[in-house]
Design a protein around this motif. Structure first.
Motif, PDB file in Angstrom:
ATOM      1  N   MET A  54      29.033 -44.115 -52.408  1.00 59.76           N
ATOM      2  CA  MET A  54      29.699 -45.031 -51.236  1.00 59.76           C
ATOM      3  C   MET A  54      28.956 -46.223 -50.063  1.00 59.76           C
ATOM      4  O   MET A  54      29.785 -46.308 -49.515  1.00 59.76           O
ATOM      5  CB  MET A  54      28.033 -43.749 -50.319  1.00 59.76           C
ATOM      6  N   THR A  55      28.862 -46.870 -50.950  1.00 60.78           N
ATOM      7  CA  THR A  55      28.574 -48.286 -50.625  1.00 60.78           C
ATOM      8  C   THR A  55      29.097 -49.316 -51.363  1.00 60.78           C
ATOM      9  O   THR A  55      29.587 -50.567 -51.667  1.00 60.78           O
ATOM     10  CB  THR A  55      27.188 -48.949 -51.322  1.00 60.78           C
ATOM     11  N   SER A  56      30.253 -48.632 -52.198  1.00 61.29           N
ATOM     12  CA  SER A  56      31.706 -49.878 -53.432  1.00 61.29           C
ATOM     13  C   SER A  56      32.120 -49.532 -52.035  1.00 61.29           C
ATOM     14  O   SER A  56      33.340 -51.162 -53.177  1.00 61.29           O
ATOM     15  CB  SER A  56      31.093 -48.797 -54.556  1.00 61.29           C
ATOM     16  N   GLY A  57      33.345 -49.473 -50.871  1.00 63.31           N
ATOM     17  CA  GLY A  57      34.240 -49.970 -50.663  1.00 63.31           C
ATOM     18  C   GLY A  57      35.172 -48.213 -50.281  1.00 63.31           C
ATOM     19  O   GLY A  57      34.683 -46.839 -50.999  1.00 63.31           O
TER      20      GLY A  57
ATOM     21  N   VAL B 104      25.159 -43.408 -54.098  1.00 63.16           N
ATOM     22  CA  VAL B 104      24.848 -44.240 -53.424  1.00 63.16           C
ATOM     23  C   VAL B 104      25.664 -45.401 -53.422  1.00 63.16           C
ATOM     24  O   VAL B 104      26.468 -46.129 -52.949  1.00 63.16           O
ATOM     25  CB  VAL B 104      23.331 -44.530 -52.771  1.00 63.16           C
ATOM     26  N   ASP B 105      25.332 -45.537 -55.048  1.00 67.70           N
ATOM     27  CA  ASP B 105      26.074 -46.678 -54.976  1.00 67.70           C
ATOM     28  C   ASP B 105      27.632 -46.413 -55.067  1.00 67.70           C
ATOM     29  O   ASP B 105      28.624 -47.140 -54.585  1.00 67.70           O
ATOM     30  CB  ASP B 105      27.233 -46.341 -57.064  1.00 67.70           C
TER      31      ASP B 105
END
Length: 81
Positions: free
Chosen positions: A53-56, A50-51
């Motif tokens: 995927m959401t880090s850009g 998740v980290d």
């Protein structure tokens, strides 16, 4: 170490006892602790995903990227030999 009592239906108790015997655990507590540790690890990996995927956006995964990765791996293998 803390103690926790867990009530299981007969079918689950039988399954746990079978797994203890077949997988080489010494006790049902060892089996349950291992299940919990594995679940903790899965939860941590999901968090990493998740980290990520959401880090850009990440780097392009093109042939140049994979060529560089292969070179790094070959370099690591040379260090081991």
């Amino acid at each position: 170490m803390a103690t926790m009592n867990v009530s299981l239906p007969d079918g689950l108790k039988d399954f746990v006892e079978l797994q203890v015997g077949e997988r080489g655990y010494g006790t049902s507590s060892e089996y349950v602790r291992d299940l919990i540790r594995r679940d903790q690890a899965r939860t941590q990996v999901r968090g990493f995903i998740v980290d990520g995927m959401t880090s850009g956006p990440g780097p392009d995964l093109d042939s140049q990227y994979f060529d560089g990765l292969r070179s790094r791996i070959r370099g690591s293998e040379a260090d081991i030999a």
